[in-house]
Enzyme design. Structure first.
Site, PDB file in Angstrom:
ATOM      1  N   ASP A  90      55.776  40.209  39.420  1.00  0.00           N
ATOM      2  CA  ASP A  90      56.985  39.665  40.077  1.00  0.00           C
ATOM      3  C   ASP A  90      57.639  38.594  38.984  1.00  0.00           C
ATOM      4  OD1 ASP A  90      55.233  37.688  40.248  1.00  0.00           O
ATOM      5  OD2 ASP A  90      55.710  37.268  42.377  1.00  0.00           O
TER       6      ASP A  90
ATOM      7  N   THR B 211      13.781  44.080  15.596  1.00  0.00           N
ATOM      8  CA  THR B 211      15.043  44.472  15.088  1.00  0.00           C
ATOM      9  C   THR B 211      16.090  44.886  16.361  1.00  0.00           C
ATOM     10  OG1 THR B 211      14.237  46.549  14.540  1.00  0.00           O
ATOM     11  CG2 THR B 211      14.432  44.927  12.722  1.00  0.00           C
TER      12      THR B 211
ATOM     13  N   VAL C  28       7.797  55.347  22.471  1.00  0.00           N
ATOM     14  CA  VAL C  28       8.188  54.165  22.918  1.00  0.00           C
ATOM     15  C   VAL C  28       9.329  53.270  22.145  1.00  0.00           C
ATOM     16  CG1 VAL C  28       7.003  51.856  22.972  1.00  0.00           C
ATOM     17  CG2 VAL C  28       5.728  53.712  23.439  1.00  0.00           C
ATOM     18  N   ALA C  29       9.217  53.653  20.717  1.00  0.00           N
ATOM     19  CA  ALA C  29      10.276  52.845  19.887  1.00  0.00           C
ATOM     20  C   ALA C  29      11.500  53.426  19.896  1.00  0.00           C
ATOM     21  CB  ALA C  29       9.721  52.770  18.507  1.00  0.00           C
TER      22      ALA C  29
ATOM     23  N   ASN D  76      10.678  47.218  16.635  1.00  0.00           N
ATOM     24  CA  ASN D  76      11.664  47.348  17.628  1.00  0.00           C
ATOM     25  C   ASN D  76      11.837  46.079  18.192  1.00  0.00           C
ATOM     26  OD1 ASN D  76      13.312  49.846  18.155  1.00  0.00           O
ATOM     27  ND2 ASN D  76      11.285  50.630  17.452  1.00  0.00           N
TER      28      ASN D  76
ATOM     29  N   ASN E 110      17.081  53.301  15.759  1.00  0.00           N
ATOM     30  CA  ASN E 110      16.107  54.197  16.578  1.00  0.00           C
ATOM     31  C   ASN E 110      16.188  55.779  15.952  1.00  0.00           C
ATOM     32  OD1 ASN E 110      15.577  51.765  17.675  1.00  0.00           O
ATOM     33  ND2 ASN E 110      16.336  52.885  19.907  1.00  0.00           N
TER      34      ASN E 110
ATOM     35  N   GLU F 258      14.160  55.651  12.436  1.00  0.00           N
ATOM     36  CA  GLU F 258      12.968  55.594  12.517  1.00  0.00           C
ATOM     37  C   GLU F 258      12.279  57.036  12.926  1.00  0.00           C
ATOM     38  OE1 GLU F 258      12.174  53.051  15.761  1.00  0.00           O
ATOM     39  OE2 GLU F 258      13.287  51.418  14.635  1.00  0.00           O
TER      40      GLU F 258
HETATM   41  P1  ATP Z   1      59.978  38.061  42.981  1.00  0.00           P
HETATM   42  O1  ATP Z   1      59.620  39.191  43.791  1.00  0.00           O
HETATM   43  O2  ATP Z   1      60.142  38.321  41.653  1.00  0.00           O
HETATM   44  O3  ATP Z   1      59.210  36.759  43.270  1.00  0.00           O
HETATM   45  P2  ATP Z   1      62.154  36.941  44.439  1.00  0.00           P
HETATM   46  O4  ATP Z   1      61.326  35.700  44.994  1.00  0.00           O
HETATM   47  O5  ATP Z   1      63.528  36.923  44.216  1.00  0.00           O
HETATM   48  O6  ATP Z   1      61.619  37.771  43.394  1.00  0.00           O
HETATM   49  P3  ATP Z   1      62.106  37.786  47.233  1.00  0.00           P
HETATM   50  O7  ATP Z   1      61.146  36.707  47.683  1.00  0.00           O
HETATM   51  O8  ATP Z   1      61.535  39.235  47.724  1.00  0.00           O
HETATM   52  O9  ATP Z   1      61.898  38.038  45.757  1.00  0.00           O
HETATM   53  O10 ATP Z   1      63.504  37.414  47.398  1.00  0.00           O
HETATM   54  C1  ATP Z   1      64.559  38.451  47.266  1.00  0.00           C
HETATM   55  C2  ATP Z   1      65.936  37.874  47.678  1.00  0.00           C
HETATM   56  O11 ATP Z   1      65.903  37.320  48.918  1.00  0.00           O
HETATM   57  C3  ATP Z   1      66.155  36.774  46.923  1.00  0.00           C
HETATM   58  O12 ATP Z   1      67.042  36.948  45.657  1.00  0.00           O
HETATM   59  C4  ATP Z   1      67.034  35.984  47.774  1.00  0.00           C
HETATM   60  O13 ATP Z   1      68.474  36.417  47.695  1.00  0.00           O
HETATM   61  C5  ATP Z   1      66.542  36.182  49.244  1.00  0.00           C
HETATM   62  N1  ATP Z   1      65.661  35.192  49.544  1.00  0.00           N
HETATM   63  C6  ATP Z   1      64.475  34.751  48.895  1.00  0.00           C
HETATM   64  N2  ATP Z   1      63.910  33.686  49.751  1.00  0.00           N
HETATM   65  C7  ATP Z   1      64.941  33.685  50.595  1.00  0.00           C
HETATM   66  C8  ATP Z   1      64.519  32.552  51.998  1.00  0.00           C
HETATM   67  N3  ATP Z   1      63.446  31.715  52.162  1.00  0.00           N
HETATM   68  N4  ATP Z   1      65.570  32.753  52.887  1.00  0.00           N
HETATM   69  C9  ATP Z   1      66.427  33.565  52.812  1.00  0.00           C
HETATM   70  N5  ATP Z   1      66.783  34.507  51.672  1.00  0.00           N
HETATM   71  C10 ATP Z   1      65.717  34.578  50.708  1.00  0.00           C
END
Ligand code: ATP
Length: 874
Positions: free
Chosen positions: A327, A712, A280-281, A709, A681, A684
């Site tokens: 990202d 402790t 048991v213990a 047991n 244990n 013991e």
């Molecule tokens: P992360 O992936 O680190 O967030 P990010 O925002 O730059 O970075 P994406 O959102 O994939 O990555 O954008 C990549 C590229 O696309 C940007 O560097 C920009 O040039 C272009 N981009 C981002 N947003 C837009 C948008 N709304 N319209 C047009 N081009 C865009």
């Protein structure tokens, strides 16, 4: 139920579902339908009822063994032992039940916080509600990033793209529109329907809910319905295995002791009792339960720091994380964008230093594209939306343009939404009887579409693409984010492809400074042997500069550490050179979602536990693939949150560090209390075994073992489970995921600590019985107290060798002191209360006998510490 919603006109469908396209349903209708159709959730295996949870505690080998011991005790007429074992059974079951109930309550509460949300029109207003309260007839709104909350028929859709892989396995985006379809259209081709659980990858729509809950397409695929209770976590599994091992070991040993004692001519009934009590213990009843509590407490502690863990087992995986992929925008940077420079073909407008600025033709054209090719509504900047687009509107407004006017003069006809792979967005507008194409995006992507450029002297052939590329490189190198703009005027409305022969207008540079606290977190990660990898869609030079500013890269020594997606090797055929290049790199730029996935898979193949931060729909597959998917609570889309294991409610990169620290701590705590329980244990067992094989009196009587047991084992073990952990926990490399719970060194330490305690116990028995010629009862009592103290002191052996004896995570844990105090009080209680001391065979002791107890128990601590400080144990 509507039979073929895709084959009805939306008016007919809305009529049949008695809804209202603009107003939606009202509260009474909703309540009525909720009653009729139930909640919009997939039925899970019914969670265990309270009673079932209670009775399940009895189905456990430990309890079987205890029950057998109890029956034996009663059969041999040992009533007190029998009742004592019964008490132990009930206590074990009650504690187990209470702990499981507590843990489940906290997990449930946290999971509620992570439930999917839906946008729905109720009583004419757009509300955000928990998706489980949707009913058929509800009018919902869908936006990019949403999880479709039920099966619904589209009423209207703007460039709607949906990813249905969860339903069909097809990973491509499916375009959807509201048109009516023939009755016989198959599910995969019902482009006017959206299905529960799929993700909106672009565009937006309004739709009417047709079916909810189990009636939805996904609900009918039974294999996909989730089970409510996740079974045991891997940690609990490991512990269970360990305690089963111990059960067999103990049984065998108990049997051996009985036989040996009998052969020695000791009293058979005492030997049987001792055998039972030992069995048991020696079993660490508390193991799996304390692990569950530790995990659940870890979850709660993190929730208070705005980190929501969706599954209990993730806490453990977090502690093993070796690479954190993240990202850039918004996670490592502030995401507070502002336009710093507008680079026109022949001059640069600099907002940083407020240089001269003239509202000329060139500037007006680029601003028009910035305003038109933009999805942020004027005046709704606070409602979320792309921060870069918000910055564009701010710039237009600040330089004296009227956004409303520009937009009214050129109504939008078509939108090709931003695409992470192509890295651009385009719109088509009608303007004064003509048509205007507006495009913005990454420079490489825009240059591909342009063959002319607009200058002060008119439109010219674009001959200096490389000059533009190097201009962009230059600005990216100081950490600016860049966006190029182009347009084209057309006489006729285009019928086919219209993104060609564009005119380049210029490039804008945005400042998005790195987050202050990230640098510190990266330092901590480095010390913890965790690699942080930036995977971004942005320009390599921008990514590199930001990487340098946050300490991810050393400016002097970043050769080969930044990889452009274009130069990624073929993941199918990696050479060893490729592998080491990939393992070395810390920044991956211009990455597309598929490549993110490949990279994660590559890391996992190297046996590294990967944590991945993400926010968009496109991140969902990578979040799922990673061992720990971490979604942003504020910026993150519903889709990302749905597949993630962890949600950061404050979107802070630094919170990941808290979570990993917690994960590591918990595992270490579990290890500590396993070593603690097992060494106590084992002490013991060895002490009793030694006595049985020799002519010494029993150092422990059966009921004493049970008492010991319950005293402790439980309190100090619980206290160890609650420890805040070693301060240095983040200066060690991550644990190898294949490493067992009990390493060789831990086993060795367990054995050494138990031997130290046993030496003290046997030592005092010899001293009292053979040297001082005390009675067997006194010798036994002295051994009993020595064992108790030796076990309590044993907690101080658990911190690692390199920590100070006086100042460490155990001495700094207040619960340890409470546990020791409670245990000592119980011992004092047992000594003075007549019934108890009678049952435990305790006799009054003199002062010098107590002094001997103190000396011998301290001896056990001294021996363990000696072994520790000479490098024999942890
Ligand atoms: P992360 O992936 O680190 O967030 P990010 O925002 O730059 O970075 P994406 O959102 O994939 O990555 O954008 C990549 C590229 O696309 C940007 O560097 C920009 O040039 C272009 N981009 C981002 N947003 C837009 C948008 N709304 N319209 C047009 N081009 C865009």
């Amino acid at each position: 139920m509507i039979a073929f919603p895709h084959a009805l006109s939306t008016e007919e469908l809305i009529y049949q579902l008695q809804s209202d396209s603009a107003e939606g349903l009202n509260k009474t209708e909703v309540d009525e339908r909720l009653g009729q159709y139930g909640l919009n959730s997939l039925s899970r295996k019914k969670p265990k009822g309270i009673l079932r949870m209670f009775f399940e505690q009895f189905i456990d080998p430990i309890i079987f063994l205890l029950t057998a011991a109890m029956i034996l005790a009663f059969v041999f007429g040992e009533w007190i032992e029998g009742y004592a074992v019964l008490a132990v059974i009930l206590l074990t079951v009650l504690i187990g039940f209470f702990m499981e109930w507590q843990a489940r309550k906290s997990v449930d509460a946290l999971q509620k916080m992570a439930l999917t949300k839906a946008r729905v029109y109720r009583n004419g207003t757009l509300e955000i509600i928990q998706a489980q309260f949707l009913v058929p007839g509800d009018i919902i709104k869908l936006e990019t990033g949403d999880v479709v909350p039920a099966d619904a028929r589209l009423i209207e859709a703007q460039s709607l793209g949906v990813k249905e892989s969860i339903l069909t396995g097809e990973s491509n985006q499916i375009n959807k529109s509201a048109e009516m379809l023939p009755k016989e259209t198959s599910l995969t081709e019902q482009f006017n329907m959206v299905f529960n659980g799929t993700f909106v990858s672009r565009g937006n729509a309004r739709a009417i809910v047709v079916t909810t809950g189990d009636k939805t397409s996904i609900g009918q695929i039974s294999t996909l319905t989730q089970t409510a209770h996740k079974g045991r976590t891997p940690l609990e599994h490991k512990l269970n295995k360990l305690s089963h091992l111990l059960i067999w070991f103990t049984l065998a040993l108990a049997l051996l002791i009985i036989i040996a004692g009998y052969l020695q001519g000791k009293d058979l009934s005492l030997m049987i009792k001792t055998g039972i009590a030992l069995a048991v213990a020696a079993i660490p009843e508390g193991l799996p339960v304390v692990a569950t509590i530790s995990l659940a407490r870890g979850m709660l502690r993190l929730a208070r720091q705005k980190v929501i863990i969706k599954k209990l087992e993730s806490v453990q995986t977090l502690g093993e994380t070796g690479i954190v992929c993240t990202d850039k925008t918004g996670t490592l940077t502030e995401n507070t964008m502002a336009v710093q420079k507008v680079m026109l073909p022949e001059r640069v407008v600099n907002f940083e230093t407020k240089l001269e600025f003239s509202k000329d033709e060139l500037f007006s054209q680029i601003t028009a594209v910035a305003v038109l090719c933009n999805n942020v509504k004027n005046g709704e900047e606070n409602a979320g939306g792309d921060t870069m687009e918000i910055a564009l509107l701010d710039m237009a407004r600040n330089t004296g343009y009227n956004i409303e006017e520009i937009r009214t003069n050129a109504p939008r006809i078509v939108e090709i939404p931003f695409d992470t792979e192509l890295k651009r967005m385009a719109t088509l507008h009608s303007i004064n009887g003509k048509y205007l194409v507006c495009v913005k995006g990454a420079i490489e992507s825009i240059l591909d579409l342009c063959d002319t450029v607009l200058t002060d002297t008119g439109v010219h052939n674009l001959t200096d693409k490389s000059r533009w590329l190097s201009l962009v490189d230059q600005h990216a190198a100081v950490g600016l984010r860049l966006l190029a703009f182009a347009n084209r005027e057309l006489e006729e409305r285009p019928t086919g492809e219209f993104l060609n022969n564009l005119t380049l207008l210029g490039v804008m540079a945005f400042l998005d400074p790195p987050r202050e606290d990230v640098k510190e977190a990266i330092k901590t990660y480095r010390a913890a042997g965790i690699k942080v990898v930036m995977i971004t869609g942005d320009h390599p030079a921008t990514a590199k500069k930001i990487g340098e500013e946050i300490g991810l890269l050393d400016p002097e020594n970043s050769e080969g550490l930044v990889i452009h997606s274009g130069s990624l090797p073929d993941f199918e055929k990696l050479t060893t050179v490729d592998e080491s290049r990939l393992l070395n790199a810390v920044v991956f730029a211009r990455m597309i979602p598929k490549q993110k996935l490949d990279l994660i898979t590559f890391y996992q193949e190297q046996n590294i536990v990967v944590g991945m931060l993400g926010d968009g729909v496109n991140d969902a597959p990578a979040l799922k693939k990673a061992d720990i998917g971490i979604a942003m609570g504020i910026r993150g889309t519903e889709a990302a949150k749905e597949v993630a294991d962890v949600i950061l409610m404050d979107d802070k990169f630094t919170s990941t560090e808290l979570a990993i620290r917690q994960g590591r701590n918990i595992f270490e705590n579990v290890r500590q209390f396993v070593v603690f329980l097992m060494s106590c244990n084992l002490a013991e067992i060895i002490a009793v075994a030694a006595a049985s094989f020799s002519s010494l009196p029993m150092p422990l009587l059966p009921l004493q073992i049970l008492f010991l047991n319950m005293v402790t084992d439980i309190f100090p073990a619980l206290a160890l489970g609650m420890g805040k952990g070693n301060k240095d926990i983040m200066s060690q490399p991550p644990r190898d995921p294949d490493e067992p719970l009990m390493t060789k060194l831990l086993w060795k330490s367990t054995v050494i600590y138990s031997i130290s305690i046993t030496v003290a116990v046997i030592g005092i028995t010899l001293y009292a019985y053979s040297y001082k010629n005390y009675s067997a009862a006194v010798a036994n009592n002295m051994a009993f107290y020595t064992l108790i103290l030796g076990q309590l002191f044993n907690v101080f052996n658990l911190p690692k060798r390199n920590t100070s004896f006086l100042k460490n995570e155990v001495t700094g844990n207040p619960y340890i002191w409470y546990a020791i105090l409670i245990s000592l009080l119980l011992v004092v209680f047992a000594y003075f209360i007549p019934v108890v001391n009678n049952v435990l065979n305790l006799v009054p002791l003199a002062f010098d006998e107590f002094a001997a107890i103190a000396v011998f128990s301290l001896l056990s601590l001294f021996l363990s510490q000696l072994a520790k400080r000479t490098g024999l144990t942890i």
